[in-house]
Design a protein around this motif. Structure first.
Motif, PDB file in Angstrom:
ATOM      1  N   ASP A   1       0.804  -1.326  -0.026  1.00 35.31           N
ATOM      2  CA  ASP A   1      -0.093  -0.189  -0.070  1.00 35.31           C
ATOM      3  C   ASP A   1       0.984   1.208  -0.009  1.00 35.31           C
ATOM      4  N   THR A   2       1.738   1.348  -1.068  1.00 32.04           N
ATOM      5  CA  THR A   2       2.847   2.270  -1.026  1.00 32.04           C
ATOM      6  C   THR A   2       2.333   3.492  -2.019  1.00 32.04           C
TER       7      THR A   2
ATOM      8  N   PHE B   1       3.384  -4.101  10.675  1.00 34.94           N
ATOM      9  CA  PHE B   1       2.916  -2.861   9.959  1.00 34.94           C
ATOM     10  C   PHE B   1       4.359  -2.261   9.563  1.00 34.94           C
ATOM     11  N   VAL B   2       4.666  -1.976   8.435  1.00 31.42           N
ATOM     12  CA  VAL B   2       6.052  -1.247   7.835  1.00 31.42           C
ATOM     13  C   VAL B   2       5.575   0.227   7.619  1.00 31.42           C
ATOM     14  N   SER B   3       6.077   1.163   8.217  1.00 31.42           N
ATOM     15  CA  SER B   3       5.523   2.668   7.976  1.00 31.42           C
ATOM     16  C   SER B   3       6.689   3.396   7.303  1.00 31.42           C
ATOM     17  N   GLY B   4       6.306   4.191   6.357  1.00 29.92           N
ATOM     18  CA  GLY B   4       7.152   5.304   5.932  1.00 29.92           C
ATOM     19  C   GLY B   4       6.600   6.482   6.452  1.00 29.92           C
ATOM     20  N   ASP B   5       7.002   7.720   5.996  1.00 24.66           N
ATOM     21  CA  ASP B   5       6.444   8.856   6.304  1.00 24.66           C
ATOM     22  C   ASP B   5       5.354   9.186   5.360  1.00 24.66           C
ATOM     23  N   MET B   6       4.364   9.884   6.253  1.00 24.85           N
ATOM     24  CA  MET B   6       2.965  10.593   5.344  1.00 24.85           C
ATOM     25  C   MET B   6       3.644  12.212   5.195  1.00 24.85           C
ATOM     26  N   SER B   7       3.281  12.449   3.949  1.00 24.85           N
ATOM     27  CA  SER B   7       3.859  13.758   3.439  1.00 24.85           C
ATOM     28  C   SER B   7       2.671  14.760   3.444  1.00 24.85           C
ATOM     29  N   GLU B   8       3.065  16.052   3.283  1.00 23.64           N
ATOM     30  CA  GLU B   8       1.827  16.962   2.980  1.00 23.64           C
ATOM     31  C   GLU B   8       1.173  16.970   3.843  1.00 23.64           C
ATOM     32  N   LEU B   9       1.225  17.132   5.234  1.00 20.82           N
ATOM     33  CA  LEU B   9       0.273  16.982   6.346  1.00 20.82           C
ATOM     34  C   LEU B   9       0.087  18.307   6.876  1.00 20.82           C
TER      35      LEU B   9
ATOM     36  N   SER C   1      11.329 -15.628   8.419  1.00 18.54           N
ATOM     37  CA  SER C   1      11.831 -16.847   8.562  1.00 18.54           C
ATOM     38  C   SER C   1      11.296 -17.376  10.088  1.00 18.54           C
ATOM     39  N   MET C   2      10.965 -16.325  10.898  1.00 13.36           N
ATOM     40  CA  MET C   2      10.465 -16.716  12.230  1.00 13.36           C
ATOM     41  C   MET C   2       9.049 -17.223  12.478  1.00 13.36           C
ATOM     42  N   TYR C   3       8.208 -16.731  11.424  1.00 10.70           N
ATOM     43  CA  TYR C   3       6.803 -17.099  11.858  1.00 10.70           C
ATOM     44  C   TYR C   3       6.302 -17.865  10.426  1.00 10.70           C
ATOM     45  N   LYS C   4       5.846 -19.012  10.869  1.00  6.91           N
ATOM     46  CA  LYS C   4       4.947 -19.903   9.900  1.00  6.91           C
ATOM     47  C   LYS C   4       3.879 -19.234   9.118  1.00  6.91           C
ATOM     48  N   ILE C   5       3.179 -18.393   9.673  1.00 12.30           N
ATOM     49  CA  ILE C   5       2.018 -17.532   9.203  1.00 12.30           C
ATOM     50  C   ILE C   5       2.537 -16.204   9.321  1.00 12.30           C
ATOM     51  N   LEU C   6       2.547 -14.994   8.380  1.00 13.77           N
ATOM     52  CA  LEU C   6       2.806 -13.876   8.627  1.00 13.77           C
ATOM     53  C   LEU C   6       2.172 -12.843   7.363  1.00 13.77           C
ATOM     54  N   THR C   7       1.726 -11.813   7.960  1.00 15.97           N
ATOM     55  CA  THR C   7       1.321 -10.666   6.868  1.00 15.97           C
ATOM     56  C   THR C   7       1.956  -9.524   7.373  1.00 15.97           C
ATOM     57  N   VAL C   8       2.557  -8.944   6.244  1.00 12.41           N
ATOM     58  CA  VAL C   8       3.226  -7.651   6.105  1.00 12.41           C
ATOM     59  C   VAL C   8       2.645  -6.544   5.444  1.00 12.41           C
ATOM     60  N   LEU C   9       2.254  -5.583   6.023  1.00 10.54           N
ATOM     61  CA  LEU C   9       1.647  -4.626   5.318  1.00 10.54           C
ATOM     62  C   LEU C   9       2.604  -3.167   5.225  1.00 10.54           C
ATOM     63  N   ILE C  10       2.886  -2.404   3.993  1.00 10.97           N
ATOM     64  CA  ILE C  10       3.912  -1.700   3.784  1.00 10.97           C
ATOM     65  C   ILE C  10       3.075  -0.633   3.402  1.00 10.97           C
ATOM     66  N   LYS C  11       3.122   0.610   4.336  1.00  8.74           N
ATOM     67  CA  LYS C  11       2.373   1.905   3.885  1.00  8.74           C
ATOM     68  C   LYS C  11       3.174   3.058   4.153  1.00  8.74           C
ATOM     69  N   GLY C  12       3.014   4.035   3.128  1.00 10.89           N
ATOM     70  CA  GLY C  12       3.656   5.153   3.226  1.00 10.89           C
ATOM     71  C   GLY C  12       3.489   6.254   2.080  1.00 10.89           C
ATOM     72  N   SER C  13       3.797   7.583   2.074  1.00 10.17           N
ATOM     73  CA  SER C  13       3.593   8.444   0.988  1.00 10.17           C
ATOM     74  C   SER C  13       4.595   7.937  -0.061  1.00 10.17           C
TER      75      SER C  13
ATOM     76  N   LEU D   1       8.731   3.554  -0.520  1.00 10.16           N
ATOM     77  CA  LEU D   1       8.647   2.329  -0.126  1.00 10.16           C
ATOM     78  C   LEU D   1       8.388   1.007  -0.901  1.00 10.16           C
ATOM     79  N   GLU D   2       7.827   1.741  -2.160  1.00  6.77           N
ATOM     80  CA  GLU D   2       7.763   0.690  -3.223  1.00  6.77           C
ATOM     81  C   GLU D   2       9.105  -0.224  -3.853  1.00  6.77           C
ATOM     82  N   LYS D   3      10.321   0.380  -3.434  1.00  8.07           N
ATOM     83  CA  LYS D   3      11.514  -0.198  -3.456  1.00  8.07           C
ATOM     84  C   LYS D   3      11.838  -1.013  -2.462  1.00  8.07           C
ATOM     85  N   LEU D   4      11.011  -1.086  -1.421  1.00  6.49           N
ATOM     86  CA  LEU D   4      11.149  -2.029  -0.377  1.00  6.49           C
ATOM     87  C   LEU D   4      10.577  -3.293  -0.786  1.00  6.49           C
ATOM     88  N   VAL D   5       9.362  -3.189  -1.481  1.00  5.51           N
ATOM     89  CA  VAL D   5       8.550  -4.249  -1.754  1.00  5.51           C
ATOM     90  C   VAL D   5       9.215  -5.074  -2.990  1.00  5.51           C
TER      91      VAL D   5
END
Length: 164
Positions: free
Chosen positions: A38-39, A63-71, A129-141, A146-150
């Motif tokens: 959700d980048t 939850f992986v967060s980057g900055d929210m801009s223009e606030l 590698s530590m968790y059998k079931i894992l969900t990561v949400l990546i979000k930022g302006s 953060l799209e390069k992180l994905v």
């Protein structure tokens, strides 16, 4: 349903809708590990909506967060608010990057802040590698990049991917 359209036809129609890359884009790394990209952009309302989506996903939730801009002038306050919201959520961990997102990690009481993408990626891959079931949400302006992180996570994760 109100229009009396058969459920199968509704299901078929929804299955053909194309998503916008970077807007709650679900990427299955394998049967048990999911990335939600959700980048595309971020503001207070979309951050809260993303957190609620993540709360309803299976397994360990990061939850992986980057900055929210223009606030405007209250940008620190808004990042504090998101951290406080996560504090009371069902999210297990927060990883953040960016000058303002440190407040999200700090106020969530569930987080770590990173100064480099490489450190964040390395620690995120370790968590996978530590968790059998894992969900990561990546979000930022968009400015958080953060799209390069994905892309890097997908590249480093050596499994077949399924996009939804």
């Amino acid at each position: 349903m109100v229009l009396k359209i058969p459920f199968k036809l509704i299901q078929l129609g929804l299955s053909t809708v194309s998503t916008i890359p970077g807007r709650l884009e679900i990427i299955k790394l394998n049967a048990n590990h999911t990335i939600i990209n959700d980048t595309y952009n971020a503001n207070i309302a979309s951050m809260i909506a993303a957190i609620k989506v993540l709360e309803n996903m299976p397994g360990h939730k990061i939850f992986v967060s980057g900055d929210m801009s223009e606030l405007g002038n209250n940008n620190h306050l808004y990042h504090d608010m998101i951290g406080n919201f996560i504090y009371t959520s069902k999210i297990n961990e927060v990883m953040s990057i960016g000058k303002l997102s440190i407040n999200i990690s700090k106020n969530s009481n569930k987080g770590e802040h990173y100064d480099s993408y490489n450190m964040l990626i390395n620690n995120l891959i370790k968590k996978m590698s530590m968790y059998k079931i894992l969900t990561v949400l990546i979000k930022g302006s968009r400015s958080a990049g953060l799209e390069k992180l994905v892309k890097k996570i997908i590249q480093d994760y050596n499994h077949d991917l399924t996009y939804y």
